[in-house]
Design an enzyme around this catalytic site. Structure first.
Site, PDB file in Angstrom:
ATOM      1  CE  LYS A   1      -1.616   1.635   4.032  1.00 57.35           C
ATOM      2  NZ  LYS A   1      -1.262   3.045   4.326  1.00 57.35           N
ATOM      3  CG  ASN A   2       2.376   2.562   3.524  1.00 58.93           C
ATOM      4  OD1 ASN A   2       1.226   2.937   3.265  1.00 58.93           O
ATOM      5  ND2 ASN A   2       2.754   2.225   4.737  1.00 58.93           N
TER       6      ASN A   2
ATOM      7  NE  ARG B   1       0.983  12.110   6.764  1.00 61.98           N
ATOM      8  CZ  ARG B   1       1.299  13.208   7.429  1.00 61.98           C
ATOM      9  NH1 ARG B   1       0.370  13.916   8.036  1.00 61.98           N
ATOM     10  NH2 ARG B   1       2.554  13.630   7.491  1.00 61.98           N
TER      11      ARG B   1
ATOM     12  N   PRO C   1       1.514  16.129  11.519  1.00 64.11           N
ATOM     13  CG  PRO C   1       3.426  16.963  12.560  1.00 64.11           C
ATOM     14  CD  PRO C   1       2.419  15.854  12.645  1.00 64.11           C
ATOM     15  CB  ILE C   2       1.959  18.516   6.302  1.00 59.84           C
ATOM     16  CG1 ILE C   2       1.182  19.827   6.469  1.00 59.84           C
ATOM     17  CG2 ILE C   2       1.018  17.322   6.248  1.00 59.84           C
ATOM     18  CD1 ILE C   2       0.295  20.163   5.271  1.00 59.84           C
ATOM     19  CG  ASP C   3       6.484  20.197  10.666  1.00 58.79           C
ATOM     20  OD1 ASP C   3       5.830  19.127  10.626  1.00 58.79           O
ATOM     21  OD2 ASP C   3       7.540  20.313  11.296  1.00 58.79           O
ATOM     22  CG  LEU C   4       9.277  17.360   8.923  1.00 54.25           C
ATOM     23  CD1 LEU C   4       9.698  15.927   9.242  1.00 54.25           C
ATOM     24  CD2 LEU C   4      10.356  18.343   9.336  1.00 54.25           C
TER      25      LEU C   4
ATOM     26  CG  ASP D   1       3.302   1.278   9.365  1.00 54.46           C
ATOM     27  OD1 ASP D   1       3.522   1.533   8.174  1.00 54.46           O
ATOM     28  OD2 ASP D   1       3.013   2.155  10.207  1.00 54.46           O
TER      29      ASP D   1
ATOM     30  CB  ILE E   1       7.463   6.382  14.553  1.00 56.05           C
ATOM     31  CG1 ILE E   1       8.711   5.511  14.402  1.00 56.05           C
ATOM     32  CG2 ILE E   1       7.128   7.154  13.281  1.00 56.05           C
ATOM     33  CD1 ILE E   1       9.970   6.284  14.022  1.00 56.05           C
TER      34      ILE E   1
ATOM     35  NE  ARG F   1      -6.937   4.474   5.508  1.00 54.96           N
ATOM     36  CZ  ARG F   1      -5.991   4.957   6.298  1.00 54.96           C
ATOM     37  NH1 ARG F   1      -6.143   4.945   7.605  1.00 54.96           N
ATOM     38  NH2 ARG F   1      -4.892   5.466   5.792  1.00 54.96           N
TER      39      ARG F   1
END
Ligand code: EPZ
Length: 427
Positions: A22-23, A92, A122-125, A306, A328, A398
């Site tokens: 999936k990833n 995500r 968050p998505i700051d990176l 995961d 993580i 998912r």
């Protein structure tokens, strides 16, 4: 709503094929936006997250169709550079369309992504690294508006944490940028290598994927290619955990042993026998597990976060004490309270959980809290006395392709049915 009704299942036996990752599939589907023409993605898993990515691609103007286990994406006709909030919220990985939209259109209108409730996410990176390519970003009212003045400019960017998604967005921004870019402290997950492999087949010039330094030489154009997605290392280890707790012997084909090696120690510590061949893995277990020791989740090649939840289930029925440290995500122990409802003995303090194994779990009605927590409850149901009902299957769907069918082919006793409403009517 649907639920899984799981009976105690002893001694799983047989052979299965692993699903595509999936990833890996999700960032590759996002990458088709910067590729002209038709791409054929083999071993693309049939999952609701993949369906969410297909909805986004079709919204952007791509033609997408299934051909057996391959997804064919023709992105010649991309005609939009925005993604509506409802589509962003479905998963995500929608944030990884940011780099491709900037590479294709020079601008992007998005909102914050969705995904499992395992932390703030968050998505700051992502924002910091994309800005390094000369992109102006305005955030407000839940929206993220991005604009590059002309083509993206190559750059050197250093990630303060080896974020998988931020590494993917930086790579995707760099592919068509003018000049050569370098991504320092990049994530090393196999899915990063697979994305780079796909992009290089399309004409990109990426080196160093899988290491902490990725170099991308910008090119003018990328053209569609055929690619086979790598096996899903997390689902492979999850099936191994199912056999570990029930006892028995299963063989999984279409496996890259290197990718699952970070989880081997848990199986060896717990007393299972693992045999890894060219592209298969076999596990043998007598169902009487020893503790898994102290497990610390880390970026790849460390122990994968995961697989933390399924490994906790193994610890729950081991004859001794195990410790799991979740380094993580800040809130990835929600499955513990559901396992406790099944008789598990788990203490959680912040990012540390201490698990005292019990002789046997007892079946109960439990609710899946996130994708991997949900799969851990299925593992628990297989070895719990009596019947376990796992609800809220949307999380499991998912990421786990044909989960109950595959387990039943190994001798498990699981049926999927409608969840009765308060009056007992099947809804
Ligand atoms: C990917 O998520 C995976 N998802 C996750 O799998 C996986 O758990 C994670 O990588 C770590 O391996 C997909 O690939 C679709 P990160 P991602 O950015 O990219 C923090 C599953 O079950 N962070 O490596 O979102 C973040 O909060 C899912 O299949 C920031 O602070 O993970 C986390 O603490 C769950 N700012 C840590 O970094 C950012 O901008 C790792 O996140 C980005 C991340």
């Amino acid at each position: 709503m649907e639920q899984l009704v799981i009976e105690k299942s002893k001694n799983l036996r047989g052979e299965i094929d692993s699903q595509g990752s999936k990833n890996s599939a999700l960032p590759i589907l996002a990458a088709t936006v910067i590729v002209r023409g038709k791409s054929v993605i083999h071993k693309c898993p049939h999952l609701t997250d993949v369906e969410a990515a297909i909805k986004i691609l079709r919204y952007l103007g791509c033609k997408v169709e299934w051909q057996d286990d391959a997804l064919v994406v023709d992105s010649e006709t991309v005609n939009r550079c925005d993604i509506p909030e409802d589509l962003m919220h479905e998963m995500r990985s929608s944030i990884v369309f940011l780099g491709p939209l900037l590479g294709r259109c020079g601008k992007a209108e998005l909102s914050a992504p969705g995904g499992c409730e395992i932390g703030l996410r968050p998505i700051d990176l992502h924002i910091k690294s994309v800005k390094r390519f000369g992109v102006e970003i305005n955030e407000g009212f839940g929206k993220i508006s991005c604009r590059a003045n002309g083509k993206l400019k190559s750059c050197e960017t250093v990630l303060s944490f080896p974020s998988v998604g931020a590494t993917e967005n930086a790579m995707l921004s760099a592919c068509l940028a003018e000049g050569t870019s370098v991504i320092f402290n990049s994530a090393r997950e196999p899915e990063i290598e697979d994305l780079a492999d796909f992009l290089n087949k399309c004409g990109a010039k990426i080196s160093g994927a899988g290491t902490g330094k990725i170099v991308v030489e910008g090119v003018k154009r990328l053209s569609g290619c055929e690619h086979t997605v790598i096996p899903d290392r997390i689902m492979i280890s999850t099936y191994l955990a199912c056999c570990a707790v029930t006892g028995g012997e299963i063989k999984i084909n279409n496996v890259c042993c290197d990718h699952i090696s970070p989880t081997f120690n848990v199986f060896v510590q717990s007393g299972c026998e693992l045999i890894c061949r060219q592209n298969s893995v076999t596990v043998k277990s007598n169902g009487e597990l020893k503790p898994i020791g102290t497990v610390r989740t880390m970026p790849y090649p460390g122990f994968p976060t995961d697989f933390q939840a399924p490994s906790m289930t193994m610890a729950c029925v081991a004859n001794g004490t195990s410790v799991i440290v979740e380094n993580i995500f800040e809130s990835r122990f929600k499955h513990a309270c559901e396992l406790i409802r099944m008789g598990a003995n788990i203490k959680v303090e912040g990012r540390v959980s201490v698990i005292e194994g019990v002789k046997e779990l007892t079946g109960a009605n439990v609710t899946s809290t996130d994708l991997r927590g949900g799969s851990a409850l299925v593992v628990a149901g297989l070895c719990a006395q009596g019947q376990t009902v796992v609800r809220n299957l949307s999380h499991i769907d998912r990421g786990c392709e044909k989960f109950s069918e595959t387990l039943n082919s190994l001798g498990a006793r699981i049926r999927r049915e409608q969840t009765p409403d308060e009056k007992g009517q099947k809804t």
